[in-house]
Design a protein around this motif. Structure first.
Motif, PDB file in Angstrom:
ATOM      1  N   GLU A  39       0.769  -1.131   0.008  1.00  0.00           N
ATOM      2  CA  GLU A  39       0.197  -0.234   0.137  1.00  0.00           C
ATOM      3  C   GLU A  39       0.929   1.235  -0.082  1.00  0.00           C
ATOM      4  O   GLU A  39       0.744   2.348  -0.610  1.00  0.00           O
ATOM      5  CB  GLU A  39      -0.811   0.094   1.430  1.00  0.00           C
ATOM      6  N   LEU A  40       2.001   1.096   0.516  1.00  0.00           N
ATOM      7  CA  LEU A  40       3.084   2.265   0.736  1.00  0.00           C
ATOM      8  C   LEU A  40       3.403   2.595  -0.728  1.00  0.00           C
ATOM      9  O   LEU A  40       3.395   3.883  -1.244  1.00  0.00           O
ATOM     10  CB  LEU A  40       4.247   1.974   1.428  1.00  0.00           C
ATOM     11  N   VAL A  41       3.735   1.607  -1.524  1.00  0.00           N
ATOM     12  CA  VAL A  41       3.996   1.717  -3.062  1.00  0.00           C
ATOM     13  C   VAL A  41       2.738   2.559  -3.890  1.00  0.00           C
ATOM     14  O   VAL A  41       3.056   3.436  -4.612  1.00  0.00           O
ATOM     15  CB  VAL A  41       4.419   0.288  -3.799  1.00  0.00           C
TER      16      VAL A  41
ATOM     17  N   VAL B  52       2.977   6.077  -2.968  1.00  0.00           N
ATOM     18  CA  VAL B  52       4.128   7.013  -3.814  1.00  0.00           C
ATOM     19  C   VAL B  52       3.451   7.128  -5.242  1.00  0.00           C
ATOM     20  O   VAL B  52       3.453   8.224  -5.777  1.00  0.00           O
ATOM     21  CB  VAL B  52       5.390   6.226  -3.668  1.00  0.00           C
ATOM     22  N   HIS B  53       2.648   6.039  -5.966  1.00  0.00           N
ATOM     23  CA  HIS B  53       2.529   6.120  -7.118  1.00  0.00           C
ATOM     24  C   HIS B  53       1.531   7.169  -7.210  1.00  0.00           C
ATOM     25  O   HIS B  53       1.190   7.959  -8.212  1.00  0.00           O
ATOM     26  CB  HIS B  53       2.046   4.770  -7.617  1.00  0.00           C
TER      27      HIS B  53
ATOM     28  N   HIS C 126      11.432  11.608   0.313  1.00  0.00           N
ATOM     29  CA  HIS C 126      11.255  10.517   1.304  1.00  0.00           C
ATOM     30  C   HIS C 126      10.425   9.636   0.339  1.00  0.00           C
ATOM     31  O   HIS C 126      10.510   8.432   0.211  1.00  0.00           O
ATOM     32  CB  HIS C 126      10.282  10.780   2.442  1.00  0.00           C
ATOM     33  N   LEU C 127       9.368   9.896  -0.573  1.00  0.00           N
ATOM     34  CA  LEU C 127       8.505   9.146  -1.112  1.00  0.00           C
ATOM     35  C   LEU C 127       9.546   8.205  -2.099  1.00  0.00           C
ATOM     36  O   LEU C 127       9.214   6.921  -2.464  1.00  0.00           O
ATOM     37  CB  LEU C 127       7.419   9.907  -2.006  1.00  0.00           C
ATOM     38  N   LEU C 128      10.167   9.006  -2.810  1.00  0.00           N
ATOM     39  CA  LEU C 128      11.167   8.042  -4.070  1.00  0.00           C
ATOM     40  C   LEU C 128      11.927   7.140  -3.148  1.00  0.00           C
ATOM     41  O   LEU C 128      12.392   6.097  -3.914  1.00  0.00           O
ATOM     42  CB  LEU C 128      11.807   9.039  -4.846  1.00  0.00           C
TER      43      LEU C 128
ATOM     44  N   LYS D  41       6.906  -2.056 -11.619  1.00  0.00           N
ATOM     45  CA  LYS D  41       5.891  -1.359 -12.543  1.00  0.00           C
ATOM     46  C   LYS D  41       5.460   0.110 -12.244  1.00  0.00           C
ATOM     47  O   LYS D  41       5.624   0.708 -13.443  1.00  0.00           O
ATOM     48  CB  LYS D  41       4.479  -2.143 -12.290  1.00  0.00           C
ATOM     49  N   VAL D  42       5.471   0.385 -11.217  1.00  0.00           N
ATOM     50  CA  VAL D  42       5.606   1.770 -10.800  1.00  0.00           C
ATOM     51  C   VAL D  42       6.534   2.594 -11.384  1.00  0.00           C
ATOM     52  O   VAL D  42       6.674   3.834 -11.930  1.00  0.00           O
ATOM     53  CB  VAL D  42       5.284   1.905  -9.218  1.00  0.00           C
ATOM     54  N   LEU D  43       7.798   2.034 -10.949  1.00  0.00           N
ATOM     55  CA  LEU D  43       9.113   2.740 -11.536  1.00  0.00           C
ATOM     56  C   LEU D  43       8.865   2.709 -13.106  1.00  0.00           C
ATOM     57  O   LEU D  43       9.403   3.620 -13.573  1.00  0.00           O
ATOM     58  CB  LEU D  43      10.527   1.835 -11.211  1.00  0.00           C
ATOM     59  N   GLN D  44       8.785   1.637 -13.655  1.00  0.00           N
ATOM     60  CA  GLN D  44       8.805   1.595 -15.159  1.00  0.00           C
ATOM     61  C   GLN D  44       7.809   2.660 -15.614  1.00  0.00           C
ATOM     62  O   GLN D  44       7.951   3.436 -16.659  1.00  0.00           O
ATOM     63  CB  GLN D  44       8.359   0.117 -15.691  1.00  0.00           C
ATOM     64  N   GLY D  45       6.525   2.762 -14.938  1.00  0.00           N
ATOM     65  CA  GLY D  45       5.416   3.695 -15.292  1.00  0.00           C
ATOM     66  C   GLY D  45       5.994   5.082 -15.352  1.00  0.00           C
ATOM     67  O   GLY D  45       5.863   5.889 -16.259  1.00  0.00           O
TER      68      GLY D  45
END
Length: 964
Positions: free
Chosen positions: A179-181, A184-185, A201-203, A223-227
């Motif tokens: 849920e933390l991911v 951030v997203h 902090h988020l990154l 996936k979030v990083l890729q997005g």
């Protein structure tokens, strides 16, 4: 709320209802924070989520922009209370369960994402709208989301987000971290401008969760990083790029301290964070690299973290003991030596550091990076190994080899750019001061080579090439220094392999400058350097399109041989030409011989002129040459020779069997005449001996026409080379240096092996070498005696009868007396004795003496001397290896004279036996009835072996009398 539909529900969200909503929100927050019952706490959070129109159900229609703007203005009044309370719930006691924490995190980012949305804030008017008079008190409760409020709220939310991230990122339940991911997203997608200060902090949290232990968290995080990379959120936002740059600078500053204090898992997390920052920056990475402060901080951090552990003495001690076999049998392409680092041991940490360097090379300015790290390489010897490792990985990354990236770079470097960078790095790597370093203190290398190595050490210690002019005083050569030098050379060799992989077939243009130095290192005596260089050769083959190292050497042999020839003429300045030739010979074939014949003749001529000072170096060259010649031409001849000996033995056995069947009185008379003649020879009747030798030569003259034809035909070039080399060995056998004498004996053994098919040339050479060889056997250092005995055994296999009398007169008495004198010592010695030189000499003599006597067909008196000297080694008190070697001596002697061996052994120990017929008188031997002693077991074993041997071969009358 769920029952309402259409526009009816929006009537609740008007400024006039703000007090009512405030009461409901306050009540639900109190329940969510203070209620002990888990289900009530979760229900309160879900109800609050529905109240702020952020529920997950699909029945409610989505708000349009104006409606969302209206709700955002309304909920801004509740944002401080909601966010503070939810942050306390998220960071609360773990006993509340993960579901409550997950619900709190979801509600937190939904409400913050609504109120702080960039799209809404962009539409906010500069001045606050005035409400009607009757709503004046409510107007005070309404929030105007202007720039000042946005900035102030973002600062306060940054503190809360830091608190949320700190607690959630280490939560034991994976759903909380997942849920933390999502938090951030969601915030990065909707609030990338308003909450830009919070993304530090988020990154950090997002990148840190890439290596989460749970696969679902890892997958979602990637996936979030890729997005983020695909949407170019960072690339299009200078503010976010600046935040990442500052994070990167802070992390690089703390990196050496963290790597020194954290455990391996902490180091993996820290480096994953560093790698994630670089990946997110992507093409914007040059913002960091163009800043001198950032680049220096990052480069110094990498250099410090990659510091090698150079305290292991085994690296220096590991030496290449002898010429290995062909490269294709043992070398794997792309092999990298395992390194040991000062600040970490986990392989995963090194892999992350490799990726960091490759991502830098992939996105960064190649010329800037190469120039900067080449500066560090030249700046100090403390940085040189690490800088070389980083340069190797930078070039791999620039070529896109093995890089894990989130988004493609905009403009890849051209092949010309790569070639220019690699050429400049190779020039620095292969500079004399960086390539020729002290890796051992070995007097065998000779003074010229040491002087060149000391030159390199002076530069390594001083750090700049100008210090090469000041060679006095030289710094002390310690094991740590040599270990460091070995690793530096290995890293540079690995770099050559990396550069070949980067350039592919374009690397062929650099072979003229790179191949010769790599072959030098492939012939190095230090095992680690030699293995690394061989792996580099395999990489060069694959990159340049050669099918094998042999093909690589043969295709470039003209250039290599020319370099060897020139360097051998300047041996004082170029002492390693012999290593290049050695490597070429080991990994090539006979097609190389015509090219190197002139070089070998140059070596022989130079040896004649400088044998007093350069003999050791030249002998290494000659040893490599002779080893290659034996490998190329000698082995089939050796097998043929053994086959001829076997056929000869079989024919002799057959003739003996025929004599048994058709024995006449004349043959009996002839037997006794021969016996008398042999007895006179054994007693030293030299005139009779000379007559016997003349008589022996008569049957050998039968194949004279063939040998004459061989003599008239020109010798093959390889045999002529062996003869020329053996000529020099004869003169150097009496050299004052023990090392030289040992090398000469090694070369001499190979020459004898090479010349044995050419008896007309070998026998005169053996006659000339014999006096000096005898001196080495009877009056020299035990090491030389050991090598000389090996040469003697080889001569015995090839020269045969030619050496019989010489061996019997000059060598055998010394060997037998030495064996007899050492036997009591070895019988009393403990287990440590097996490591002494005396033991090795005893073992070698015993292992070779039996076969030597068999090959030379020694007479009865000499065989008895050998048997008496070896009999004591059958004692159970002797070391096991010496007992086994003594057994092998007797097994060979049984092949020559089984009758006398049976009699000798039976006198020591003989089991009682009955005559085969009553008419025969019993025979009493001295060994009958003796009590068991230390010889009994081995003697009985040999008698049993003799019985088995005689049972499978035609037996003589004496053998028939042997006990069964």
């Amino acid at each position: 709320m769920h029952s309402a539909y259409g526009d009816i529900i929006l009537s609740l969200y008007q400024p006039s209802t703000l007090p009512l909503l405030g009461f409901a929100v306050s009540l639900l927050l109190t329940l969510a924070e203070q209620e002990k019952a888990k289900q009530i706490k979760i229900s309160a959070l879900e109800c609050l989520q529905v109240l702020v129109l952020q529920c997950d159900c699909q029945e409610h229609r989505h708000l349009d922009e104006d409606e969302a703007q209206q709700c955002g203005d309304l909920f801004a009044s509740f944002l401080p209370g909601i966010s503070i309370t939810l942050s306390r719930v998220i960071a609360g006691d773990i006993k509340q369960g993960h579901k409550a924490t997950v619900s709190a995190i979801r509600l937190f980012y939904l409400i913050v994402g609504l109120v702080m949305a960039d799209k809404q804030l962009a539409r906010i008017p500069k001045s606050k709208e005035k409400l009607l008079v009757e709503h004046s008190k409510i107007s005070e409760l309404m929030i105007h989301r202007g720039p000042d409020w946005t900035k102030s709220t973002a600062e306060k939310l940054s503190l809360l987000l830091h608190k949320v991230v700190e607690s959630s990122s280490v939560h034991p339940h994976w759903k909380v971290r997942l849920e933390l991911v999502e938090l951030v997203h969601h915030l990065l997608r909707n609030c990338s401008q308003s909450l830009v200060d919070s993304f530090s902090h988020l990154l950090k949290a997002l990148v840190g969760l890439v290596n989460d232990e749970n696969s679902e968290v890892q997958s979602r995080c990637n996936k979030v990083l890729q997005g983020i990379a695909e949407q170019r959120i960072v690339a299009q936002s200078r503010a976010l790029a600046d935040v990442l740059s500052e994070n990167l600078h802070s992390l690089a500053t703390a990196l050496p301290r963290l790597m020194n204090s954290q455990d391996d898992m902490g180091k993996v997390s820290t480096l994953s964070l560093l790698l994630g920052y670089l990946k997110l920056l992507g093409p914007k990475i040059n913002i960091v690299l163009n800043s001198v402060s950032h680049l220096q901080r990052l480069s110094k951090a990498l250099v410090q973290v990659l510091e090698l552990d150079v305290t292991d003495v085994k690296i220096v001690e590991a030496r290449r003991s002898g010429p290995p076999g062909p490269l294709q049998q043992g070398v794997q392409k792309g092999r990298c030596q395992k390194k040991y680092f000062r600040f970490f041991t986990e392989e995963k940490v090194f892999q992350l550091l490799q990726q960091v360097c490759r991502v830098l090379g992939y996105y960064g300015n190649l010329y800037l990076l190469v120039d900067h790290f080449m500066g560090l390489y030249s700046e100090s010897g403390l940085y040189r190994k690490q800088a070389a490792m980083i340069l190797n990985e930078l070039l791999m990354g620039a070529a896109g080899v093995g890089v894990d990236f989130l988004q493609e770079r905009e403009v890849p470097p051209s092949m010309d750019d790569l070639k220019r960078s690699i050429t400049s790095i190779l020039d620095e790597y292969m500079d004399q001061t960086n390539w020729y370093l002290v890796t051992s203190i070995d007097t065998e290398e000779g003074s010229p080579e040491q002087s060149v190595q000391h030159l390199g050490l002076a530069v390594r210690a001083g750090g700049t090439s100008s210090s090469a002019l000041h060679l006095s005083p030289e710094p002390p050569v310690t094991a740590r220094t040599m270990n460091s030098n070995i690793w530096q050379i290995c890293i540079q060799l690995e770099g050559v392999g990396c550069f070949a992989a980067v350039l592919g077939k374009e690397f062929r243009l650099l072979l003229l400058s790179a191949l010769y130095p790599v072959l030098e290192k492939a012939g190095d005596r230090t095992l680690l350097i030699s293995e690394t260089a061989l792996g580099t050769l395999a990489d060069m083959c694959e990159a340049c399109g050669y099918s094998s190292v042999q093909c690589l050497i043969n295709e470039n042999s003209d250039y290599l041989v020319n370099g060897i020839s020139l360097n051998l003429r300047q041996l004082a300045c170029q002492p390693r030409a012999s290593q290049v030739l050695d490597t070429m010979l080991r990994h090539s074939d006979a097609s190389l011989l015509p090219l190197i014949e002139d070089v070998i003749q140059d070596v022989l001529s130079a040896l004649d002129q400088t044998y007093s000072s350069q003999a050791s170096t030249f002998l290494r060259v000659l040893h490599s040459v002779m080893t290659a010649l034996v490998q190329w031409f000698g082995m089939p001849s050796t097998e043929e020779h053994q086959q001829r000996q076997t056929d000869k033995g079989q024919s002799r056995a057959q003739s003996q069997g025929q004599q048994e069947v058709t024995l006449t009185s004349q043959e009996v008379e002839r037997f006794f005449l021969d016996y008398i003649s042999q007895k006179k020879i054994a007693e030293g009747d030299l005139p009779d001996l000379e007559e016997e030798e003349e008589a022996d030569e008569v049957p050998l003259a039968k194949p004279e026409p063939n040998s004459d034809m061989e003599g008239e035909a020109p010798m093959p070039s390889h045999a002529q080379l062996a003869k020329d080399v053996m000529e020099r060995c004869i003169h150097l056998l009496s050299d004052g240096s023990l090392r030289v004498r040992l090398k000469v004996l090694d070369v001499l053994e190979l020459c004898v092996t090479m010349l044995h098919p050419h008896g007309n040339h070998l026998l005169p050479m053996a006659h000339r070498v014999w006096p000096a060889l005898v001196t080495r056997l009877v009056n020299d250092d035990p090491l030389a005696v050991l090598r000389a005995f090996k040469v003697l055994c080889t001569l015995g296999q090839t020269c045969g009868d030619f050496l019989r009398q010489r061996f019997s007169k000059d060598v055998l008495p010394k060997l037998t007396s030495s064996l007899l004198s050492q036997a009591p010592v070895s019988a009393r010695a403990g287990p440590v004795y097996s490591h002494t030189l005396a033991f090795k000499l005893q073992l070698a003599v015993l292992q070779g003496l039996g076969s030597l006597c068999e090959k030379l067909d020694m007479g009865e008196s000499d065989l008895n001397k050998v048997a008496e000297a070896c009999l004591i080694y059958l004692s159970a008190k002797q070391p096991v290896k010496l007992q086994e070697a003594a057994q092998s001596v007797f097994l060979h002697l049984m092949q020559v004279d089984p009758d006398s061996m049976w009699l000798l052994l039976s006198e020591e120990c003989c089991p009682p036996w009955e005559p085969p017929h009553a008419s025969l008188q019993p025979v009493n031997l001295s060994g009958m009835g003796r009590p068991r002693n230390e010889l009994t077991d081995n003697v009985l074993l040999l008698l049993q072996r003799l019985q088995q041997q005689e049972g499978t071969a035609p037996s003589s009358s004496t053998q028939q009398a042997a006990p069964s």
